[in-house]
Design a protein around this motif. Sequence first.
Motif, short mmCIF file in Angstrom:
data_model
loop_
_atom_site.label_atom_id
_atom_site.label_comp_id
_atom_site.label_asym_id
_atom_site.label_seq_id
_atom_site.Cartn_x
_atom_site.Cartn_y
_atom_site.Cartn_z
N UNK A 19 0.81 -1.21 0.00
CA UNK A 19 0.00 0.00 0.00
C UNK A 19 0.84 1.26 0.00
N UNK A 20 1.84 1.33 0.83
CA UNK A 20 2.61 2.56 1.00
C UNK A 20 2.10 3.35 2.18
N UNK A 21 3.01 3.98 2.86
CA UNK A 21 2.68 4.65 4.11
C UNK A 21 2.01 6.01 3.94
N UNK A 22 1.98 6.55 2.74
CA UNK A 22 1.40 7.88 2.53
C UNK A 22 -0.13 7.87 2.59
N UNK A 23 -0.73 6.70 2.61
CA UNK A 23 -2.19 6.60 2.55
C UNK A 23 -2.74 5.93 3.81
N UNK A 24 -2.47 6.54 4.96
CA UNK A 24 -2.86 5.91 6.22
C UNK A 24 -3.81 6.77 7.06
N UNK A 26 -7.15 7.21 6.95
CA UNK A 26 -8.51 6.78 7.24
C UNK A 26 -8.61 5.25 7.28
N UNK A 27 -8.10 4.64 8.36
CA UNK A 27 -8.12 3.18 8.46
C UNK A 27 -9.53 2.59 8.39
N UNK A 28 -10.51 3.30 8.91
CA UNK A 28 -11.89 2.77 8.87
C UNK A 28 -12.38 2.65 7.43
N UNK A 29 -12.08 3.62 6.61
CA UNK A 29 -12.45 3.55 5.20
C UNK A 29 -11.69 2.42 4.51
N UNK A 64 1.18 7.91 14.08
CA UNK A 64 0.34 7.20 15.04
C UNK A 64 -0.76 6.33 14.43
N UNK A 65 -1.14 6.59 13.19
CA UNK A 65 -2.23 5.80 12.59
C UNK A 65 -1.74 4.51 11.95
N UNK A 66 -0.43 4.29 11.85
CA UNK A 66 0.09 3.08 11.19
C UNK A 66 -0.44 1.80 11.82
N UNK A 67 -0.43 1.65 13.16
CA UNK A 67 -0.97 0.41 13.72
C UNK A 67 -2.45 0.17 13.36
N UNK A 68 -3.22 1.23 13.29
CA UNK A 68 -4.63 1.11 12.92
C UNK A 68 -4.78 0.73 11.44
N UNK A 69 -3.87 1.25 10.62
CA UNK A 69 -3.89 0.90 9.20
C UNK A 69 -3.52 -0.57 9.01
N UNK A 70 -2.55 -1.06 9.82
CA UNK A 70 -2.19 -2.48 9.75
C UNK A 70 -3.40 -3.35 10.10
N UNK A 71 -4.11 -2.92 11.13
CA UNK A 71 -5.33 -3.65 11.51
C UNK A 71 -6.36 -3.61 10.39
N UNK A 72 -6.49 -2.47 9.73
CA UNK A 72 -7.43 -2.34 8.62
C UNK A 72 -7.03 -3.26 7.47
N UNK A 73 -5.73 -3.38 7.23
CA UNK A 73 -5.27 -4.28 6.17
C UNK A 73 -5.74 -5.72 6.43
N UNK A 74 -5.79 -6.10 7.68
CA UNK A 74 -6.16 -7.47 8.04
C UNK A 74 -7.62 -7.78 7.67
N UNK A 75 -8.42 -6.76 7.40
CA UNK A 75 -9.81 -6.99 7.01
C UNK A 75 -9.89 -7.80 5.72
N UNK A 76 -8.85 -7.76 4.91
CA UNK A 76 -8.84 -8.50 3.64
C UNK A 76 -8.75 -10.01 3.87
N UNK A 77 -8.32 -10.42 5.03
CA UNK A 77 -8.16 -11.85 5.29
C UNK A 77 -9.50 -12.59 5.36
#
Length: 96
Positions: A19-24, A26-29, A64-77
């Motif tokens: 994904x790249x770190x520049x797009x972190x 809005x983890x909920x979206x 600070x939003x990186x951990x939340x973005x990682x969690x959002x990535x897991x939604x694909x599983x």
Amino acid sequence: MIHPYTIGPMAITGFTWYQGEADVLDPDLYKCTFPAMIQAWRKAFNASNAYFGFIQLSTWCGVPSIPFQREAQMSALKLPKVGYATNADYGAGCNI
């Protein structure tokens, strides 16, 4: 982004995504859009069983939003044939 490649002849068996770190911002979206992107790509390539692998975001500049973005990535599983490689411990601050 992918349209020129969806026109055959080409056989797709899988995708790799970073994904790249520049797009972190809005983890909920991202929890909605990331799985939707995977489904859209599979449909566009007419490859419903294609594997989709993604790389989990790395540590980057103390955002600070990186951990939340990682969690959002897991939604694909929740989708079939999706896997990931962790990258959370790579990098040193702003030096990925």
